[in-house]
Design a protein around this motif. Structure first.
Motif, PDB file in Angstrom:
ATOM      1  N   ASP A 192       0.828  -1.205   0.000  1.00 34.69           N
ATOM      2  CA  ASP A 192       0.000   0.000   0.000  1.00 34.69           C
ATOM      3  C   ASP A 192       0.862   1.254   0.000  1.00 34.69           C
ATOM      4  N   LEU A 193       2.029   1.173   0.625  1.00 34.03           N
ATOM      5  CA  LEU A 193       2.953   2.311   0.658  1.00 34.03           C
ATOM      6  C   LEU A 193       3.688   2.496  -0.671  1.00 34.03           C
ATOM      7  N   GLY A 194       3.658   1.458  -1.512  1.00 36.09           N
ATOM      8  CA  GLY A 194       4.337   1.543  -2.803  1.00 36.09           C
ATOM      9  C   GLY A 194       5.831   1.336  -2.715  1.00 36.09           C
ATOM     10  N   ILE A 195       6.268   0.524  -1.748  1.00 35.72           N
ATOM     11  CA  ILE A 195       7.716   0.297  -1.597  1.00 35.72           C
ATOM     12  C   ILE A 195       8.045  -1.198  -1.695  1.00 35.72           C
ATOM     13  N   ASN A 196       7.294  -1.901  -2.522  1.00 36.13           N
ATOM     14  CA  ASN A 196       7.648  -3.286  -2.838  1.00 36.13           C
ATOM     15  C   ASN A 196       8.878  -3.245  -3.747  1.00 36.13           C
ATOM     16  N   PRO A 197       9.984  -3.893  -3.355  1.00 37.38           N
ATOM     17  CA  PRO A 197      11.221  -3.798  -4.148  1.00 37.38           C
ATOM     18  C   PRO A 197      11.035  -4.123  -5.626  1.00 37.38           C
ATOM     19  N   LYS A 206      15.542   0.001  -4.464  1.00 35.80           N
ATOM     20  CA  LYS A 206      15.312  -1.426  -4.289  1.00 35.80           C
ATOM     21  C   LYS A 206      16.075  -1.950  -3.068  1.00 35.80           C
ATOM     22  N   LYS A 207      17.329  -1.501  -2.915  1.00 36.74           N
ATOM     23  CA  LYS A 207      18.140  -1.949  -1.781  1.00 36.74           C
ATOM     24  C   LYS A 207      17.548  -1.480  -0.458  1.00 36.74           C
ATOM     25  N   ALA A 209      14.392  -0.632   0.157  1.00 35.71           N
ATOM     26  CA  ALA A 209      13.131  -1.335   0.391  1.00 35.71           C
ATOM     27  C   ALA A 209      13.384  -2.770   0.837  1.00 35.71           C
ATOM     28  N   SER A 210      14.378  -3.405   0.250  1.00 35.69           N
ATOM     29  CA  SER A 210      14.721  -4.767   0.664  1.00 35.69           C
ATOM     30  C   SER A 210      15.250  -4.777   2.095  1.00 35.69           C
ATOM     31  N   GLY A 211      15.999  -3.732   2.438  1.00 35.86           N
ATOM     32  CA  GLY A 211      16.517  -3.629   3.799  1.00 35.86           C
ATOM     33  C   GLY A 211      15.412  -3.516   4.831  1.00 35.86           C
ATOM     34  N   LEU A 212      14.347  -2.783   4.486  1.00 39.61           N
ATOM     35  CA  LEU A 212      13.205  -2.669   5.401  1.00 39.61           C
ATOM     36  C   LEU A 212      12.571  -4.035   5.624  1.00 39.61           C
ATOM     37  N   GLY A 213      12.475  -4.805   4.542  1.00 37.22           N
ATOM     38  CA  GLY A 213      11.946  -6.160   4.677  1.00 37.22           C
ATOM     39  C   GLY A 213      12.826  -7.023   5.557  1.00 37.22           C
ATOM     40  N   SER A 214      14.154  -6.823   5.464  1.00 38.78           N
ATOM     41  CA  SER A 214      15.084  -7.579   6.300  1.00 38.78           C
ATOM     42  C   SER A 214      14.925  -7.230   7.773  1.00 38.78           C
TER      43      SER A 214
END
Length: 268
Positions: A192-197, A206-207, A209-214
Motif C-alpha cells: 500500500d505504501l508503494g515500496i515493494n522492491p 530497491k536496496k 526497500a529490501s533492507g526494510l523487509g530484512s
C-alpha cells in the motif's frame, strides 16, 4: 529536581510522590529542596530499580501539557501564562540533564538508555494519534532492555505488529487478525505504501526497500525463535540469549520503521 519540586509541590505533595514511586520509606526531612535531593540520593543507594523510581517522580511534570488556549476560559487569552512558560522551561532542563547522562524519558514514567531519536520520534507520533496498542509495546520493550534483552526484542516485534495493524485498519485494508504473521502484515503495508522492491525502478531504492523487509524478517525471527515466548532448557536459553546492545539495535530498527509507517498516514 530539588529546585523544580520545590516550585511545584508542597512538603505533603513531595512525601506522597516519593511514596507513590516506591522510594525508600525513610523521609530525610529538611526544606523541600534538600529533602528532594537527599531522598533521591537514598533512592540511588537503596532502591533495586532507581530509574523506575525516577521515572514515576518525573511523570507528572514531564507529561503535563501546560497551557491549553482552547480549553475553558483560555480561548480569550492571547499570551501564554507565566506558569506554563516556566513549566516548559523546567521540562527542557530535566530532559537535557537526562540526555547528558545517556538517559531519556518516555511516556508512562519510563527512564531508559534505549530511548534514542527513533523511539522519541515514534513516541511523539503515537501520542498524537492515540495509538494505545503501539504505546503499550513500546513501554514494554524499553523497560526490558537491560534486565531481559530477549524480551525486549520480542516486544520490539510487537511494536511493528501493532503499527502495521494500526496502519492497515486506518486505511481499511483487510488482514487476518490472528492468522497473519509479521511478514504478512508488512507485505500488505509495504504494497500500500508503494515500496515493494520488485515495483521500484532504481537500484538504490530497491536496496533500501529490501533492507526494510530484512528488518521485519530479522525482528520476527528474534521474536519467534530467540525470545522468551517459547519454553527452553537452560542450555538452550543461554545459547539463544542476546545482549542489551543487540536488543537496542532491534528496538531502534523497529521503531524507525514504525515511525516511517505512521508518518505515511499523514500523506494519505
Amino acid at each position: 529536581m530539588g529546585e523544580i519540586f520545590s516550585d511545584h509541590y508542597t512538603h505533603a505533595d513531595i512525601d506522597r510522590l516519593f511514596a507513590y514511586a516506591d522510594a525508600p520509606e525513610a523521609n530525610p526531612g529538611g526544606n523541600k529542596v534538600q529533602k528532594t535531593v537527599d531522598w533521591l540520593r537514598l533512592t540511588n543507594k537503596q532502591s533495586l530499580s532507581p530509574l523506575d523510581v525516577l521515572g514515576l517522580l518525573l511523570e507528572n511534570i514531564l507529561e503535563n501539557p501546560g497551557w491549553d488556549p482552547s480549553s475553558g476560559d483560555n480561548w480569550m487569552r492571547v499570551e501564554e501564562p507565566e506558569w506554563s512558560i516556566n513549566l516548559k522551561d523546567q521540562q527542557e532542563r530535566i530532559k537535557k540533564v537526562l540526555s547528558r547522562s545517556g538517559l531519556s524519558y518516555s511516556v508512562g514514567g519510563n527512564i531508559g538508555t534505549a530511548n534514542a531519536t527513533p523511539t522519541a520520534s515514534l513516541d511523539e507520533l503515537v501520542s498524537q494519534r492515540g495509538l494505545s496498542a503501539v504505546e503499550v509495546e513500546m513501554k514494554r520493550a524499553l523497560k526490558q532492555v537491560e534486565d531481559d534483552p530477549n524480551a525486549a526484542a520480542q516486544y520490539a516485534g510487537n511494536v511493528l505488529e501493532a503499527t502495521f495493524k494500526a496502519y492497515l485498519s486506518k486505511k481499511k485494508i483487510a488482514y487476518n487478525e490472528n492468522g497473519d504473521t509479521l511478514n504478512d502484515l508488512w507485505r500488505l503495508t509495504r504494497d500500500d505504501l508503494g515500496i515493494n522492491p520488485k515495483d521500484l525502478e532504481t537500484k538504490d531504492l530497491k536496496k533500501i526497500a529490501s533492507g526494510l523487509g530484512s528488518v521485519v524478517d530479522g525482528t520476527m525471527y528474534l521474536r519467534n525463535k530467540r525470545s522468551g515466548a517459547h519454553g527452553r532448557t537452560e542450555a538452550e536459553h543461554t545459547a539463544s540469549a542476546i545482549r542489551p546492545r543487540h536488543a537496542r539495535l532491534v528496538i531502534h530498527s523497529a521503531h524507525t520503521l514504525a515511525a516511517y509507517v505512521l508518518e505515511c498516514l499523514d500523506d494519505s
